[in-house]
Design an enzyme around this catalytic site. Structure first.
Site, PDB file in Angstrom:
ATOM      1  N   GLY B   5       0.812  -1.215   0.000  1.00  0.00           N
ATOM      2  CA  GLY B   5       0.000   0.000   0.000  1.00  0.00           C
ATOM      3  C   GLY B   5       0.840   1.257   0.000  1.00  0.00           C
ATOM      4  O   GLY B   5       1.682   1.440   0.876  1.00  0.00           O
ATOM      5  N   GLY B   7      -0.344   4.502   0.131  1.00  0.00           N
ATOM      6  CA  GLY B   7      -1.035   5.687   0.637  1.00  0.00           C
ATOM      7  C   GLY B   7      -0.142   6.407   1.641  1.00  0.00           C
ATOM      8  O   GLY B   7       1.073   6.212   1.668  1.00  0.00           O
ATOM      9  N   PHE B   8      -0.752   7.230   2.490  1.00  0.00           N
ATOM     10  CA  PHE B   8       0.068   8.002   3.420  1.00  0.00           C
ATOM     11  C   PHE B   8       0.889   7.110   4.346  1.00  0.00           C
ATOM     12  O   PHE B   8       2.079   7.341   4.548  1.00  0.00           O
ATOM     13  CB  PHE B   8      -0.809   8.941   4.249  1.00  0.00           C
ATOM     14  CG  PHE B   8      -1.234  10.167   3.500  1.00  0.00           C
ATOM     15  CD1 PHE B   8      -0.320  11.156   3.194  1.00  0.00           C
ATOM     16  CD2 PHE B   8      -2.544  10.325   3.086  1.00  0.00           C
ATOM     17  CE1 PHE B   8      -0.696  12.291   2.494  1.00  0.00           C
ATOM     18  CE2 PHE B   8      -2.933  11.454   2.384  1.00  0.00           C
ATOM     19  CZ  PHE B   8      -2.017  12.448   2.089  1.00  0.00           C
ATOM     20  N   GLY B   9       0.256   6.063   4.923  1.00  0.00           N
ATOM     21  CA  GLY B   9       0.969   5.205   5.858  1.00  0.00           C
ATOM     22  C   GLY B   9       2.145   4.502   5.211  1.00  0.00           C
ATOM     23  O   GLY B   9       3.282   4.568   5.687  1.00  0.00           O
ATOM     24  N   GLU B 166     -16.985  19.101   2.658  1.00  0.00           N
ATOM     25  CA  GLU B 166     -16.206  19.787   1.624  1.00  0.00           C
ATOM     26  C   GLU B 166     -16.837  19.595   0.239  1.00  0.00           C
ATOM     27  O   GLU B 166     -16.873  20.516  -0.571  1.00  0.00           O
ATOM     28  CB  GLU B 166     -14.748  19.310   1.643  1.00  0.00           C
ATOM     29  CG  GLU B 166     -14.018  19.756   2.914  1.00  0.00           C
ATOM     30  CD  GLU B 166     -12.503  19.588   2.855  1.00  0.00           C
ATOM     31  OE1 GLU B 166     -11.803  20.507   3.290  1.00  0.00           O
ATOM     32  OE2 GLU B 166     -12.031  18.534   2.399  1.00  0.00           O
ATOM     33  N   ASP B 303      -5.328   3.820   7.986  1.00  0.00           N
ATOM     34  CA  ASP B 303      -6.768   3.599   8.139  1.00  0.00           C
ATOM     35  C   ASP B 303      -7.143   2.131   8.299  1.00  0.00           C
ATOM     36  O   ASP B 303      -8.197   1.823   8.862  1.00  0.00           O
ATOM     37  CB  ASP B 303      -7.515   4.142   6.907  1.00  0.00           C
ATOM     38  CG  ASP B 303      -7.523   5.660   6.865  1.00  0.00           C
ATOM     39  OD1 ASP B 303      -6.923   6.283   7.748  1.00  0.00           O
ATOM     40  OD2 ASP B 303      -8.144   6.216   5.946  1.00  0.00           O
ATOM     41  N   ALA B 320      -5.228  11.652   7.259  1.00  0.00           N
ATOM     42  CA  ALA B 320      -3.871  11.556   6.730  1.00  0.00           C
ATOM     43  C   ALA B 320      -2.830  11.586   7.848  1.00  0.00           C
ATOM     44  O   ALA B 320      -1.880  10.796   7.842  1.00  0.00           O
ATOM     45  CB  ALA B 320      -3.622  12.691   5.728  1.00  0.00           C
ATOM     46  N   GLN B 321      -3.005  12.484   8.830  1.00  0.00           N
ATOM     47  CA  GLN B 321      -2.035  12.603   9.909  1.00  0.00           C
ATOM     48  C   GLN B 321      -1.856  11.295  10.682  1.00  0.00           C
ATOM     49  O   GLN B 321      -0.747  10.936  11.070  1.00  0.00           O
ATOM     50  CB  GLN B 321      -2.461  13.705  10.888  1.00  0.00           C
ATOM     51  CG  GLN B 321      -1.943  15.069  10.507  1.00  0.00           C
ATOM     52  CD  GLN B 321      -0.432  15.089  10.353  1.00  0.00           C
ATOM     53  OE1 GLN B 321       0.298  14.438  11.094  1.00  0.00           O
ATOM     54  NE2 GLN B 321       0.028  15.803   9.357  1.00  0.00           N
TER      55      GLN B 321
END
Lengths: 464, 464
Positions: B5, B7-9, B166, B303, B320-321
């Site tokens: 993966g 993504g951010f992680g 949003e 996540d 994200a953080q």
């Protein structure tokens, strides 16, 4: 007034007409945007993003209240009632009609090749070609068998016109430069890129010297240019070529089609409804004022028309300039007709501004007849000229800034930032029965002195 | 080492690990790019183009020869042999594994709603949502029946979390501002945008005051905020709502899903193979060091994990953080383990940097606990903060320049330049039997004094 098609021909006619308050204009397109076709190959090769070369038609005409933009596909024409039938809504009435529906690919009667050799006409075509090019390198990276790996690393571009040459040049740049350091198992610079052309030279509209210059520049990028070579078969793993009557099979996983075009489907509808003649490519034969003979209220412009080019044995070439000039001429003709005093019936005259193509980084060829010997540039001068011309014609100020930023950045970093695989992201399933090689993500002692696997306290799986 | 993966992680773990020469790393993702999810709704609403918020993983790691990037989908796990099986190639061996496969939409057991109410997780989701929003306005423009037109002009966003708020704010801005002058038959400012939330307020992770501020800002953009409202049915033309046990039907052609997420499919595979516990959303329950209990070499971050948050009655929020800090922590833990002298076993500690959401043009809300009362901004200050933070975290320098250019230009012109309808461009066929109204592109006398149809010499069809 009704314009069908928002490409160069339709757009330039609409822009001119919409500035005149006497006009009520409707512009219909199957897409909601104008596409800057000359840069489409840059989307296909990951240098630009789709919306950077497309502009919503509505936003182009938002300040022209006399202009209505509609999304829809024209499918029939009744010249007597003055109506265009739509595939997905009621018919649209017109007093004056401009047909500007452009061209699509032609596989010369072999439509079954389309699945294996996509052409480059729409944004969806471009993202599909981008997907295939990127997937091919990804698959090669994971393929252990050298023969199958070579198939993935072979790219064939069919057709040596400007699109084919620019596509092959961009592929050469991707392999030699952009992806040079991106892979670990394969060496992208070993990719084989073959440009196939049936005629005796590439870029046939250019003078012979320019063709030779383009060939040299392509070869410098590692592209094999094969002229006098006919494609006689395409399947999912190879292309069959014929040279001097002898057939050969070239194994390749990525085959891109830039060989031929034919008029859009709507051209046949228009020809049948009006009795207009069409040429071999299905283009509508129009009179000197770009109307269909016997139908002075129906104009046909751009690639879908065989626009007459007096003094030449062929119609105006199917390039952006031909469509832009055709669209502008028709708009001016219509506006002159609005003035009852006007008796001006000047015919369409194409002014050949010349052609420019780039081939990879910092090189290209030009043929600009009106500049005399100056107009025949190769290499860096052609490249600079190309950048300037394309930026100037691109629609939308923010697109110009963004494209300039992308180009400057790509130039400085040798990168292509729009290399996204969208749609089906995954590799095709492996068809062969033999088990694929295991990829080992564990550190190995053969990986060099920097690697210290013994430093990892639990190299044996702690969870066993 | 293997990371599944990007993504951010996965990305932040890989970036940290790849800087250490002792490491041999493989990063696997189904996509060939890292996606900056927090800006995905801007692609869905035509403000940005896909590649402007995505960066090819290969180009991020091109200068790290110890890092191999592979395109592929993980589908099985053998913790004993230390192998991850791939859907499209041989298995990949690992000594240490980081699972960072993220989440997907959850329709709370009603997967049949997915076809009518797309969610927003991938680039393809975003372009599909963009297509639906734009097609709805196009269809309304061509629809003569006021009831059917109102259906096209109604947009329902399900879920009042940050993404839903949003998205609804951006829709409000599109209707009230961007498209204001683009249409001729409809008035986009009359579009109805409904944000549906089952709880008693939107933005539940924020303090109550922020929720109230966001609601006011949304209402100023014309968004109807309906809290304590449950969705109990979705079809192609309406959403069924339940308020206080009473059902009502809200006709709408465009329904967007931002209500719930569940762990990715690979999470179930990992849980079954390792015996790990999962929570209600399918997230893997991990220990204080983010490993699966009993499997010290298998980390789960972002996540897809229920990352522990000491002192709170819930895991680290799925933002994200949380993933960035989880990925960085795991990388540091792995590097510490490489040092045999290290006995450091510090647990993962999440630092809540706060949350920022923007709602349309020039407004937004923040909740930044460590800034004290300063951290609770609304309106313009929140908007500026949001821009700065998102630009800072966006990967790729050219993307930052391009996104900044796009935002500045959109801000100055009130435009959105990425409003492309790609994929199926055409309107759905009209289902009703009654013949649709004829659209008339001819000038009519009712069109005002500027129109002079009699000035056109052949208003009667000359070809008849």
């Amino acid at each position: 007034m009704l314009i069908v098609g928002g490409g160069f021909g339709g757009l330039y006619a609409a822009r001119r007409l919409s500035r005149d308050a006497r006009v009520q204009l409707t512009l219909v397109d199957r897409r909601n945007f104008h596409l800057f076709q000359p840069l489409l190959y840059q989307v296909a090769t990951g240098a630009l993003s789709p919306s950077e070369i497309a502009q919503p038609l509505r936003s182009i005409f938002r300040k022209r209240p006399n202009t209505t933009v509609l999304l829809g596909e024209a499918e029939s024409l009744d010249p007597v009632r003055g109506e265009v039938g739509m595939s997905d809504g009621g018919p649209i009435a017109f007093d004056t009609l401009i047909v500007a529906t452009g061209v699509r690919h032609s596989y010369f009667g072999h439509d079954e090749w389309a699945a294996y050799a996509p052409g480059l006409k729409s944004i969806d075509d471009a993202t599909e070609i981008r997907r295939r090019i990127l997937i091919a390198f990804e698959a090669a990276e994971r393929e252990a068998d050298p023969v199958r790996r070579a198939e993935w690393m072979t790219f064939v571009v069919v057709g040596g016109g400007p699109t084919g040459a620019e596509l092959a040049g961009a592929l050469g740049e991707i392999a030699k430069d952009t992806l040079r350091r991106d892979f670990r198992s394969i060496d992208p610079t070993q990719a084989r890129i073959v440009l196939v052309e049936a005629m005796d030279r590439i870029l046939p509209p250019y003078p012979k010297g320019r063709s030779a210059s383009a060939t040299r520049q392509l070869e410098r990028l590692g592209v094999t240019v094969r002229t006098e070579t006919k494609v006689v078969g395409v399947d999912d793993r190879s292309v069959r070529l014929e040279v001097d009557g002898v057939e050969e099979r070239l194994p390749a996983r990525t085959i891109l089609w830039a060989a031929g075009v034919q008029a859009s489907t709507f051209a046949r509808v228009v020809a049948q409804a009006t009795g207009a003649e069409t040429d071999r490519a299905g283009r509508i034969v129009v009179g000197p004022d770009l109307t269909i003979p016997g139908h002075p209220r129906i104009f046909v412009v751009g690639d879908v028309a065989a626009q007459p080019w007096p003094g030449h044995d062929r119609p105006v070439p199917g390039v952006a300039q031909g469509a832009i000039q055709g669209g502008s001429y028709v708009a001016n003709t219509i506006l002159r007709r609005l003035d009852p005093a006007s008796t001006d019936t000047r015919p369409f005259r194409y002014f050949n501004r010349g052609e420019v193509a780039i081939i990879g980084r910092l090189s290209g060829v030009t043929d600009i007849p009106w500049l005399g010997p100056f107009g025949r540039q190769g290499g860096f001068a052609a490249w600079v000229l190309w950048l300037g011309i394309h930026l100037a014609y691109l629609i939308g100020f923010s697109n110009r800034i963004v494209v300039l930023t992308r180009w400057a950045w790509s130039f400085l970093t040798h990168g292509r930032s729009s290399r996204l695989i969208t749609g089906q992201p995954l590799l095709p399933p492996i068809q062969e029965p033999e088990p694929p090689a295991t990829h080992d993500a564990r550190p190995t002692t053969s990986a060099g002195p920097d690697v210290a696997p013994e430093a990892e306290p639990a190299a044996a799986n702690a969870e066993t």
